[in-house]
Design a protein around this motif. Structure first.
Motif, mmCIF file in Angstrom:
data_model
loop_
_atom_site.group_PDB
_atom_site.id
_atom_site.type_symbol
_atom_site.label_atom_id
_atom_site.label_comp_id
_atom_site.label_asym_id
_atom_site.label_seq_id
_atom_site.Cartn_x
_atom_site.Cartn_y
_atom_site.Cartn_z
ATOM 1 N N ALA A 69 45.544 41.419 39.098
ATOM 2 C CA ALA A 69 45.542 42.556 38.170
ATOM 3 C C ALA A 69 46.896 42.779 37.524
ATOM 4 N N THR A 70 47.944 42.540 38.225
ATOM 5 C CA THR A 70 49.276 42.796 37.679
ATOM 6 C C THR A 70 49.736 41.710 36.708
ATOM 7 N N SER A 71 48.955 40.637 36.583
ATOM 8 C CA SER A 71 49.363 39.536 35.708
ATOM 9 C C SER A 71 49.107 39.833 34.224
ATOM 10 N N ILE A 72 48.309 40.858 33.928
ATOM 11 C CA ILE A 72 48.014 41.191 32.535
ATOM 12 C C ILE A 72 48.296 42.680 32.325
ATOM 13 N N ASP A 73 49.300 42.972 31.513
ATOM 14 C CA ASP A 73 49.639 44.367 31.236
ATOM 15 C C ASP A 73 48.529 45.053 30.452
ATOM 16 N N GLY A 74 48.288 46.318 30.787
ATOM 17 C CA GLY A 74 47.347 47.127 30.031
ATOM 18 C C GLY A 74 45.884 46.837 30.272
ATOM 19 N N VAL A 75 45.561 46.098 31.318
ATOM 20 C CA VAL A 75 44.166 45.816 31.661
ATOM 21 C C VAL A 75 43.835 46.580 32.937
ATOM 22 N N TYR A 76 42.715 47.279 32.890
ATOM 23 C CA TYR A 76 42.273 48.078 34.030
ATOM 24 C C TYR A 76 41.023 47.430 34.608
ATOM 25 N N ILE A 77 40.976 47.330 35.927
ATOM 26 C CA ILE A 77 39.866 46.663 36.596
ATOM 27 C C ILE A 77 39.099 47.678 37.425
ATOM 28 N N ASN A 152 33.676 33.573 37.304
ATOM 29 C CA ASN A 152 34.694 32.696 36.734
ATOM 30 C C ASN A 152 35.970 33.521 36.502
ATOM 31 N N PHE A 153 36.809 33.599 37.513
ATOM 32 C CA PHE A 153 38.011 34.430 37.474
ATOM 33 C C PHE A 153 38.869 34.139 36.243
ATOM 34 N N GLU A 154 39.126 32.856 36.012
ATOM 35 C CA GLU A 154 40.025 32.482 34.915
ATOM 36 C C GLU A 154 39.456 32.870 33.555
ATOM 37 N N ALA A 155 38.156 32.670 33.344
ATOM 38 C CA ALA A 155 37.542 33.031 32.061
ATOM 39 C C ALA A 155 37.582 34.547 31.840
ATOM 40 N N ILE A 156 37.353 35.300 32.897
ATOM 41 C CA ILE A 156 37.393 36.768 32.793
ATOM 42 C C ILE A 156 38.800 37.231 32.441
ATOM 43 N N LEU A 157 39.786 36.698 33.143
ATOM 44 C CA LEU A 157 41.178 37.089 32.883
ATOM 45 C C LEU A 157 41.626 36.648 31.493
ATOM 46 N N LYS A 158 41.179 35.486 31.051
ATOM 47 C CA LYS A 158 41.524 35.006 29.710
ATOM 48 C C LYS A 158 40.927 35.927 28.652
ATOM 49 N N ALA A 159 39.669 36.303 28.820
ATOM 50 C CA ALA A 159 39.026 37.214 27.856
ATOM 51 C C ALA A 159 39.740 38.559 27.816
ATOM 52 N N ALA A 160 40.143 39.033 28.992
ATOM 53 C CA ALA A 160 40.851 40.318 29.049
ATOM 54 C C ALA A 160 42.225 40.215 28.385
ATOM 55 N N SER A 161 42.914 39.117 28.602
ATOM 56 C CA SER A 161 44.251 38.981 28.026
ATOM 57 C C SER A 161 44.208 38.817 26.505
ATOM 58 N N GLU A 162 43.092 38.282 25.979
ATOM 59 C CA GLU A 162 42.940 38.089 24.538
ATOM 60 C C GLU A 162 42.358 39.314 23.829
ATOM 61 N N ALA A 163 41.800 40.244 24.601
ATOM 62 C CA ALA A 163 41.184 41.442 24.005
ATOM 63 C C ALA A 163 42.263 42.418 23.567
ATOM 64 N N LYS A 164 41.951 43.201 22.602
ATOM 65 C CA LYS A 164 42.892 44.214 22.100
ATOM 66 C C LYS A 164 42.357 45.595 22.386
#
Length: 164
Positions: A69-77, A152-164
Motif C-alpha cells: 500500500a505504501t508503494s503508491i501515493d494517494g491510493v486507498y485500499i 493479480n496483485f501487479e495488475a491491480i497495483l498498476k491500474a491504481a498507479s495509472e488512475a487519476k
C-alpha cells in the motif's frame, strides 16, 4: 461468468461491474461500527472483496496489499468481507495491518449486491478486485473464477498507479 468455490460452482447475486462503469455506491460498517459509503471515500481506491479475512488465502491477500500500500501515493485500499467489524479489528491488530481499511458488509449486503459479489449459497462475498479512479469510474475489474485463488496483485497495483 462461472465462479467456483473449491471447484464447485456458486451463484453470484447482484450487478456485475465492468470497466468504464460508474462505481456503485454502498454502505458498509467500519471497525468502530460507523457506516461508510463510497461518497465517504475519495482519491484512487482499490476495493477488494473477500470471503473472510481470517482464512489463509484472504489473510495472504490482505497482508500483501497492506505491505504494498505504501508503494503508491494517494491510493486507498479497502478490504470488504462479511466478517463482523469486531473480528476484522482483532485480525488487523494481531497482524499489524494498518495500511488497509477493513469494512464489513454484514448488515445490508450492499457491497455484495451492488458489485455483484454476494455468494447466494454461502452468504459470503466472492474474491474480487476493483480499482476506482478519483472521478468514481471503474478502471479495473477482476472477479476470480476460483474463489480460493489470489488476485493479480501487479495488475491491480498498476491500474491504481495509472488512475487519476
Amino acid at each position: 461468468m462461472i465462479v467456483k468455490f473449491q471447484n464447485n460452482p456458486v451463484t453470484l447475486v447482484g450487478n456485475k461491474i465492468n470497466i468504464g462503469d460508474d462505481a456503485p455506491d454502498f454502505k458498509a460498517i467500519d471497525n468502530n461500527l460507523k457506516e461508510v459509503s463510497l461518497k465517504d471515500t475519495n482519491g484512487v481506491r482499490i476495493v477488494l472483496t473477500v470471503p473472510s479475512i481470517d482464512t489463509p488465502v484472504c489473510d495472504l491477500e490482505v497482508r500483501t496489499f497492506n505491505n504494498k500500500a505504501t508503494s503508491i501515493d494517494g491510493v486507498y485500499i479497502y478490504t470488504i468481507s462479511m466478517d463482523l467489524p469486531f473480528a476484522q479489528s482483532r485480525w488487523c491488530g494481531v497482524h499489524g495491518v494498518n495500511n488497509v481499511t477493513t469494512l464489513s458488509d454484514y448488515k445490508d449486503r450492499l457491497v455484495g449486491k451492488n458489485y455483484g459479489t454476494y455468494i447466494e449459497e454461502l452468504g459470503l462475498l466472492t474474491r474480487a478486485a476493483f480499482v476506482i479512479d478519483s472521478n468514481n469510474k471503474i478502471v479495473y475489474v477482476e472477479y476470480l473464477e476460483e474463489i480460493t485463488d489470489q488476485p493479480n496483485f501487479e495488475a491491480i497495483l498498476k491500474a491504481a498507479s495509472e488512475a487519476k
